[in-house]
Enzyme design. Structure first.
Site, mmCIF file in Angstrom:
data_model
loop_
_atom_site.group_PDB
_atom_site.id
_atom_site.type_symbol
_atom_site.label_atom_id
_atom_site.label_comp_id
_atom_site.label_asym_id
_atom_site.label_seq_id
_atom_site.Cartn_x
_atom_site.Cartn_y
_atom_site.Cartn_z
ATOM 1 N N GLU A 222 4.459 0.440 13.813
ATOM 2 C CA GLU A 222 4.169 -1.000 13.801
ATOM 3 C C GLU A 222 4.232 -1.431 12.341
ATOM 4 O O GLU A 222 3.268 -1.273 11.594
ATOM 5 C CB GLU A 222 2.772 -1.265 14.389
ATOM 6 N N CYS A 257 0.779 -9.314 9.228
ATOM 7 C CA CYS A 257 2.164 -8.924 9.507
ATOM 8 C C CYS A 257 2.928 -9.988 10.281
ATOM 9 O O CYS A 257 4.135 -10.079 10.175
ATOM 10 C CB CYS A 257 2.172 -7.620 10.291
HETATM 11 P P1 NAD Z 1 -2.460 0.607 4.316
HETATM 12 O O1 NAD Z 1 -2.323 0.723 2.838
HETATM 13 O O2 NAD Z 1 -3.795 0.442 4.944
HETATM 14 O O3 NAD Z 1 -1.691 1.841 4.941
HETATM 15 C C1 NAD Z 1 -1.647 2.065 6.316
HETATM 16 C C2 NAD Z 1 -2.134 3.463 6.613
HETATM 17 O O4 NAD Z 1 -1.261 4.392 6.016
HETATM 18 C C3 NAD Z 1 -3.525 3.732 6.079
HETATM 19 O O5 NAD Z 1 -4.314 4.313 7.099
HETATM 20 C C4 NAD Z 1 -3.276 4.676 4.928
HETATM 21 O O6 NAD Z 1 -4.321 5.607 4.763
HETATM 22 C C5 NAD Z 1 -2.011 5.371 5.319
HETATM 23 N N1 NAD Z 1 -1.231 5.805 4.171
HETATM 24 C C6 NAD Z 1 -0.977 5.092 3.049
HETATM 25 N N2 NAD Z 1 -0.178 5.798 2.229
HETATM 26 C C7 NAD Z 1 0.073 6.979 2.840
HETATM 27 C C8 NAD Z 1 0.849 8.127 2.502
HETATM 28 N N3 NAD Z 1 1.523 8.203 1.359
HETATM 29 N N4 NAD Z 1 0.885 9.141 3.388
HETATM 30 C C9 NAD Z 1 0.221 9.076 4.548
HETATM 31 N N5 NAD Z 1 -0.533 8.012 4.912
HETATM 32 C C10 NAD Z 1 -0.599 6.984 4.083
HETATM 33 O O7 NAD Z 1 -1.634 -0.624 4.840
HETATM 34 P P2 NAD Z 1 -0.309 -1.258 4.263
HETATM 35 O O8 NAD Z 1 0.815 -0.323 4.473
HETATM 36 O O9 NAD Z 1 -0.539 -1.884 2.953
HETATM 37 O O10 NAD Z 1 -0.229 -2.447 5.339
HETATM 38 C C11 NAD Z 1 0.537 -3.553 5.121
HETATM 39 C C12 NAD Z 1 1.863 -3.393 5.848
HETATM 40 O O11 NAD Z 1 1.607 -3.140 7.205
HETATM 41 C C13 NAD Z 1 2.664 -4.654 5.802
HETATM 42 O O12 NAD Z 1 4.019 -4.335 5.682
HETATM 43 C C14 NAD Z 1 2.391 -5.284 7.151
HETATM 44 O O13 NAD Z 1 3.383 -6.167 7.589
HETATM 45 C C15 NAD Z 1 2.276 -4.081 8.011
HETATM 46 N N6 NAD Z 1 1.437 -4.370 9.176
HETATM 47 C C16 NAD Z 1 2.012 -4.312 10.390
HETATM 48 C C17 NAD Z 1 1.261 -4.623 11.502
HETATM 49 C C18 NAD Z 1 1.864 -4.561 12.870
HETATM 50 O O14 NAD Z 1 1.093 -4.641 13.835
HETATM 51 N N7 NAD Z 1 3.165 -4.442 13.017
HETATM 52 C C19 NAD Z 1 -0.079 -4.974 11.368
HETATM 53 C C20 NAD Z 1 -0.623 -5.001 10.104
HETATM 54 C C21 NAD Z 1 0.133 -4.690 9.005
#
Ligand code: NAD
Length: 490
Positions: A222, A257
């Site tokens: 997602e 998102c």
């Molecule tokens: P985040 O930084 O919370 O990361 C998401 C998860 O990935 C966390 O649990 C984190 O611990 C893990 N993570 C981060 N780096 C990692 C790595 N190197 N290795 C393993 N795990 C790791 O969230 P984010 O990525 O900043 O979220 C924002 C992005 O998510 C945006 O692109 C947004 O559009 C997308 N998003 C999508 C949805 C959806 O439902 N499609 C919802 C919310 C956010």
């Protein structure tokens, strides 16, 4: 791998493996299979909402300064509706699906069983840290799986609240929260899971998918992207403007998102649209939005500087038509409107990556139809929006624009519709959940065909003859008259 600490102590590969082993044992015991167990766990989630609303509001305020109204509307009420819906539908979802029979397998009974997958991993993101954690868990539990939830370390208050409440209200032999950041998530990703649902950015999505490859674990990603809103001049201006503002700035101040990433409108209409946005923004957030209690702050310094870099781009010089204020010490940023033409949008940084913040570029095009054409050359977004009263334009939008989901004359509402799948396409991700789709995405659809010993045709057995082949072809065609003709040899 070196052992790493999360706030509960050491957590490395060994600890991750112990968690998976424990949950696997519970799953294999059959405990999670029954309707009663699944229902009891959904009720456990409901108790979390019933007894801890103030704690959830407090945690989200601490993580994002999320206004309590937004927490209640977009995090708590949405989860409540999903739990209620799952509790109401669960029995029906669990029933075997009846399937039509064919002449080839007649006489027999045919059905599809929804079988739980086993032990699944949910990795959630910080921007809706409560909703994005619980929504997938509802599906995983409803489908009868054991589940590990890894909330985001970027929203630490919500993460530790979830860990505490799951210990209190959920069956910890089958449902566990593991807190932590990259080291803990990496340790979890080394394990063999039966499915992983990941919410977050595309770079981590690649890491998750790579981890899945090792064990052939299916993944649902997602992800995000740049969601456009096409705004035609044939609209109810007041309502459209309010909804656009709500879809851009009230959901975490653009850190969502499915929020509007940018607007596409016609050159002629852009000035009127901007004036209307400005005056409605003042009604929503006052003359000084930096002081508004109804706007979330930017989640942390990294994200603040990332968005500021987009805003400070030389290419935007003279194009910021509203807002632009920010305060790094408070992580506050004002709703900001940037007016671009088609050429600018190819060059400006703000159009090259997902904004995930309070900047709203407005791209001026010759016609909305030309705007639809532009989408062919962009990555497919998670959502696309259109505001218009023109039915022909609506049809063209549905036909021509590819996105995870489409919504006409509103923003984000489709996400809360329990009968619609939610998920991306192309770079915005793959796999879908919500409502019954959540149940299905954590189930294996097991086809079961049960034959009787009657009706055994020798046509399929050697020695093969031209007559048998004729009969076999007739049977495989499934057409009754062809079969009768073959039987009669005519
Ligand atoms: P985040 O930084 O919370 O990361 C998401 C998860 O990935 C966390 O649990 C984190 O611990 C893990 N993570 C981060 N780096 C990692 C790595 N190197 N290795 C393993 N795990 C790791 O969230 P984010 O990525 O900043 O979220 C924002 C992005 O998510 C945006 O692109 C947004 O559009 C997308 N998003 C999508 C949805 C959806 O439902 N499609 C919802 C919310 C956010």
């Amino acid at each position: 791998m070196e052992l790493m600490k999360n706030n509960k102590g050491v957590f490395g590969s060994e600890e991750a493996s112990l968690v998976v082993d424990k949950l696997k044992e519970t799953f294999l015991s059959g405990k999670t299979m029954s309707y009663e167990w699944r229902l009891s766990q959904l009720k456990g989630l409901m108790k979390i909402l019933d007894h801890h609303e103030p704690d959830i509001i407090k945690a989200l305020y601490s993580d994002l300064s999320k206004p309590p109204t937004e927490t209640i509307a977009y995090e708590i009420s949405t989860v409540r509706s999903s739990i209620e819906f799952a509790m109401k539908e669960l029995k029906r979802w669990m029933e075997p699906e009846k399937v039509k029979n064919t002449i080839l397998s007649f006489p027999s009974s045919v059905k599809i069983i929804h079988e739980p997958l086993g032990v699944v991993l949910v990795i959630s993101a910080w921007n809706f840290p409560f909703y994005l954690s619980l929504e997938p868990v509802i599906g995983a539990i409803s489908a009868g799986n054991a589940v590990v939830l890894k909330p985001s370390e970027i929203s630490p208050s919500t993460s530790s609240l979830l860990a505490e409440l799951f210990l209190k209200y959920m069956d910890t032999s089958a449902i566990e929260v593991v807190e932590g950041g990259i080291p803990q998530t990496s340790a979890l990703l080394e394990q063999k899971w039966d499915k992983i649902l990941f919410t977050g950015n595309e770079n981590v999505g690649r890491i998750v998918m790579t981890a899945g490859v090792k064990h052939l674990t299916p993944v649902i990603l997602e992800l995000g992207g740049k969601c456009p809103a096409f705004v035609d001049s044939n609209i109810n201006l007041k309502v459209a403007i309010r909804r656009i503002i709500a879809g851009k700035w009230t959901m975490n101040n653009g850190q969502a998102c499915i929020c509007v990433d940018y607007v596409i409108t016609t050159k002629d209409f852009a000035p009127k649209l901007i004036d209307a946005l400005k005056s409605e923004l003042e009604i929503f957030f006052g003359k000084n939005p930096m002081e508004s209690e109804d706007l979330s702050r930017i989640v942390n310094l990294n994200h603040f500087r990332r968005i500021k870099r987009l805003l400070d781009d030389d290419k935007l010089s003279g194009k910021i038509v509203h807002g632009g204020q920010s305060d790094e010490s408070k992580l506050k940023m004002a709703p900001t409107i940037i007016l671009l033409d088609v050429t600018d949008q190819k060059e400006a940084l703000v159009m090259k990556e997902e904004i995930f913040g309070p900047l709203l570029p407005i791209i001026q095009v010759e016609s909305i139809e030309k705007g639809f054409e532009m989408m062919k050359f962009k990555e497919k977004p998670l959502a696309a929006y259109l505001f218009t009263n023109d039915n022909k334009l609506k049809d063209e939008f549905v036909e021509k624009v590819s996105a995870g989901g489409l919504l006409i004359n509103d923003v984000a509402l489709h996400v809360a519709h329990p009968y619609l799948p939610f998920g991306g396409v192309g770079k915005s991700g793959f796999g879908a959940y919500h409502g019954k789709f959540s149940f299905e995405c954590f189930s294996h659809k097991k086809g079961v065909l049960s034959r009787s010993f009657a009706g055994d045709t020798t046509a399929r057995y050697p020695p093969y003859t031209p007559g048998k082949l004729r009969m076999l072809k007739a049977l495989l065609s499934g057409r009754i008259f062809t079969i009768i003709r073959a039987l009669l040899g005519i």
